[in-house]
Design an enzyme around this catalytic site. Structure first.
Site, mmCIF file in Angstrom:
data_model
loop_
_atom_site.group_PDB
_atom_site.id
_atom_site.type_symbol
_atom_site.label_atom_id
_atom_site.label_comp_id
_atom_site.label_asym_id
_atom_site.label_seq_id
_atom_site.Cartn_x
_atom_site.Cartn_y
_atom_site.Cartn_z
ATOM 1 N N GLU A 190 0.829 -1.203 0.000
ATOM 2 C CA GLU A 190 0.000 0.000 0.000
ATOM 3 C C GLU A 190 0.871 1.264 0.000
ATOM 4 O O GLU A 190 0.677 2.170 0.811
ATOM 5 C CB GLU A 190 -0.946 -0.017 1.201
ATOM 6 C CG GLU A 190 -1.914 -1.199 1.151
ATOM 7 C CD GLU A 190 -2.800 -1.313 2.380
ATOM 8 O OE1 GLU A 190 -2.473 -0.680 3.404
ATOM 9 O OE2 GLU A 190 -3.798 -2.052 2.339
ATOM 10 N N GLU A 254 -6.505 -8.432 -1.223
ATOM 11 C CA GLU A 254 -7.130 -8.019 0.035
ATOM 12 C C GLU A 254 -8.598 -7.702 -0.184
ATOM 13 O O GLU A 254 -8.958 -6.583 -0.525
ATOM 14 C CB GLU A 254 -6.418 -6.807 0.645
ATOM 15 C CG GLU A 254 -5.029 -7.107 1.163
ATOM 16 C CD GLU A 254 -4.501 -6.028 2.098
ATOM 17 O OE1 GLU A 254 -5.331 -5.295 2.695
ATOM 18 O OE2 GLU A 254 -3.273 -5.912 2.213
#
Length: 594
Positions: A190, A254
């Site tokens: 991320e 995710e």
């Protein structure tokens, strides 16, 4: 027994596709990819995965967790690697003595994953986020002069390389090139900002230098050349077409189940919302789906101190498919398992249908897809209503009622194979049962000499529960503080009421896919705290430090209200797990002999 397991494997074999690790016979294999999927020995694979963090569970829990994953139709497990858990001090780093014991025993974790016939996605970092202290980055980095983490500067680059290289060499026996379960690795996580920065360029160079002979992925943000970009969120359907045109497979690493914060209502990702999103991603051309989390587990001991800053509850993603104590969370576990089994049965059709996939629009809010595969593959059709109102879809002359934000999967005869059914409510999980007779805990107390709180002590024998029971302590009657069992710091706790305000997820809301467990509004966000089996003895001593600062809803401490409880999975599921455990034990014995 060996014959049974061999027959079990043969029943799932398909010469054209890979369905599970055992299809590769324990031999070295190659890992590549095209726009349709990952390729193992040149054969496509549909990866149905779930995240399990080894540090948020324990070695005694892992076999049961993996068996439940296998029973739910999964063929892969995903985990981060926790740098600051393995290398907690600067001396540990300087002496090259990374700690891989206890919950950090990654080789046992990987051995068990292989025994339970699961591929592994190994997310090394070095930064991982994971709602973990420091995002996995060791605090001792700050002791090194000139250190600027997550940058293309020295000495960070050298220290990062040392850690990444040493860990990769430690787990290299488990890579595909050695017949192991690890099929891909992740760099960073991320990472915000553009991809054309010195740090991202260096990450690409680092991936090459580490020589894993595996594809590297980068999740939800900047990504280096020669890495595969993956998706993160509540719905990755729109991600698919943009990635496959670049020759990379669409992978959703995710699919968020999220977490809770003290003083906020306990949240849940509704089962219908989860199932519809998974079905839509696969229908659109996705080939790897991973639940984050499938089993969230618990932040134990000092690792639970993250809650003091962010207010996270120690139970992580407690309404995922498996609850934080690893019991199944229904209807989610059962509903999603049924979806997985449909997808597994049509694996060949799914993987042999080329991408990009054409979608049929029935109305502004309804659409569908039929995957035909190649000659001989049975077709499978997906119908979706993305709107907020009930509607109908006329599909080849048959009319199907579609609830808001729902999906149906049909076979060639237009029989419904699976329905997301958003009308089925999510509950509180399996019931807690008394593990120690209610009211039998005898407490003594004394004041803390710093005048910050009071210590409470009690003892109890080994809990009376089935062998598969999972013990917790309900701390109703206390306010906030820390719990210890047999000298082990179990957790920080807080019995503050959770308010159900908008949006769920609080300051880190992840979108509109969450809602509240209304049964827990204006009740403690977390009242029950899991204790892993390794810490339970024949005679147990429990210490509670209760802070003098009480939540507003607690007027006084009353330890007589606390209790030792347990939960246990349904007998019908435990029977299904027996042959899975048997095959895994046989594989473990065979691997140790070799």
């Amino acid at each position: 027994r060996l014959l049974f397991c061999a027959m079990f494997a043969c029943a799932s074999a398909d010469p054209g596709v890979i369905r599970q690790l055992s299809d590769l016979d324990g031999k070295p294999y190659t890992v590549g990819y095209n726009s349709r999927s990952m390729l193992l020995n040149g054969r496509p694979v549909l990866l149905l995965s779930g995240s399990v963090h080894y540090v948020r569970s324990t070695p005694e829990m892992w076999p049961s967790i993996f068996a439940k994953m296998k029973a739910a139709g999964l063929n892969a497990v995903e985990s981060y690697v926790f740098w600051n858990y393995h290398v907690p001090t600067l001396d540990t780093y300087n002496n090259k003595t990374a700690d891989y014991t206890g919950r950090g025993n990654v080789t046992y974790f990987l051995d068990l994953a292989a025994a339970y016939d699961l591929f592994v996605i190994w997310r090394i970092g070095p930064y991982i986020c994971a709602e973990w202290p420091g995002g996995g980055m060791p605090s001792w980095l700050g002791q090194i002069p000139g250190m600027h983490p997550r940058s293309a500067t020295q000495p960070y680059q050298d220290v990062c390389f040392d850690w990444m290289h040493s860990h990769i060499e430690y787990v290299r026996p488990y890579f595909a090139e050695n017949g192991g379960p690890i099929i891909m690795t992740q760099m960073e996580n991320e990472l915000s900002g553009p991809s054309n920065t010195p740090y991202v360029d260096w990450l690409g160079e680092l991936a090459t230098q580490l020589k894993t002979n595996l594809p590297w992925i980068m999740c939800h943000g900047a990504h280096a050349n020669d890495t595969i970009e993956t998706c993160n969120g509540c719905d990755c359907t729109g991600f698919v077409d943009g990635i496959v045109v670049n020759g990379q497979p669409a992978m959703w690493t995710e699919d968020e189940q999220w977490f809770d914060r003290f003083s906020q209502g306990a949240s849940v990702r509704p089962t219908g919302n989860v199932g519809r999103a998974v079905a839509a991603f696969i229908a659109a051309g996705g080939s790897l789906h991973n639940f984050y989390m499938f089993h969230g587990g618990t932040m134990w001991g000092n690792w639970s101190t993250t809650v003091r800053r962010t207010r996270l509850t120690p139970s992580y993603a407690n309404t995922a498919n498996l609850a934080s104590d690893s019991t199944i969370y229904d209807p989610k576990y059962t509903t999603i398992a049924a979806l997985h089994h449909v997808l597994v049965n049509f694996t060949s059709t799914i993987l042999r249908t080329p991408v990009p996939i054409v979608r049929t629009s029935f109305s502004p809010t309804t659409w569908g897809v039929t995957l035909n595969g190649t000659s001989g593959d049975p077709p499978i059709s997906f119908l979706f209503n993305d709107g907020v109102n009930t509607t109908t879809i006329n599909f080849n002359g048959d009319v199907f009622e579609m609830a808001p934000e729902s999906s149906r999967i049909l076979d060639a005869a237009r029989n419904v194979l699976w329905y997301s059914d958003p009308g089925v409510p999510d509950g509180l999980g399996l019931p807690y049962l008394p593990a120690v007779p209610p009211g039998s805990l005898a407490w003594t107390s004394w004041s803390d000499n710093t005048n910050r709180g009071t210590w409470y002590r009690t003892t109890f024998p080994r809990p009376s529960m089935p062998p598969t029971g999972l013990m917790s302590v309900n701390l109703t009657g206390f306010g906030q503080g820390n719990m210890f069992l047999n000298g082990v710091h179990v957790t920080f706790f807080d019995l503050a009421y959770g308010e159900c305000f908008h949006p769920p997820g609080g300051m880190n809301n992840h979108g509109s896919c969450l809602t509240y467990l209304r049964q827990l509004c204006d009740k403690p966000t977390q009242s029950t705290y899991h204790v892993p089996p390794e810490w339970i003895a024949d005679q147990n001593e429990m210490l509670i430090f209760s802070s003098d600062t009480l939540p507003s809803n607690v007027t006084r401490v009353d330890p007589s209200l606390a209790s030792v409880v347990y939960r246990v999975d349904p007998p019908s599921l435990l029977r299904k797990l027996e042959p899975i455990h048997l095959c895994a034990q046989n594989r473990l014995r065979s691997s140790r002999k070799s």
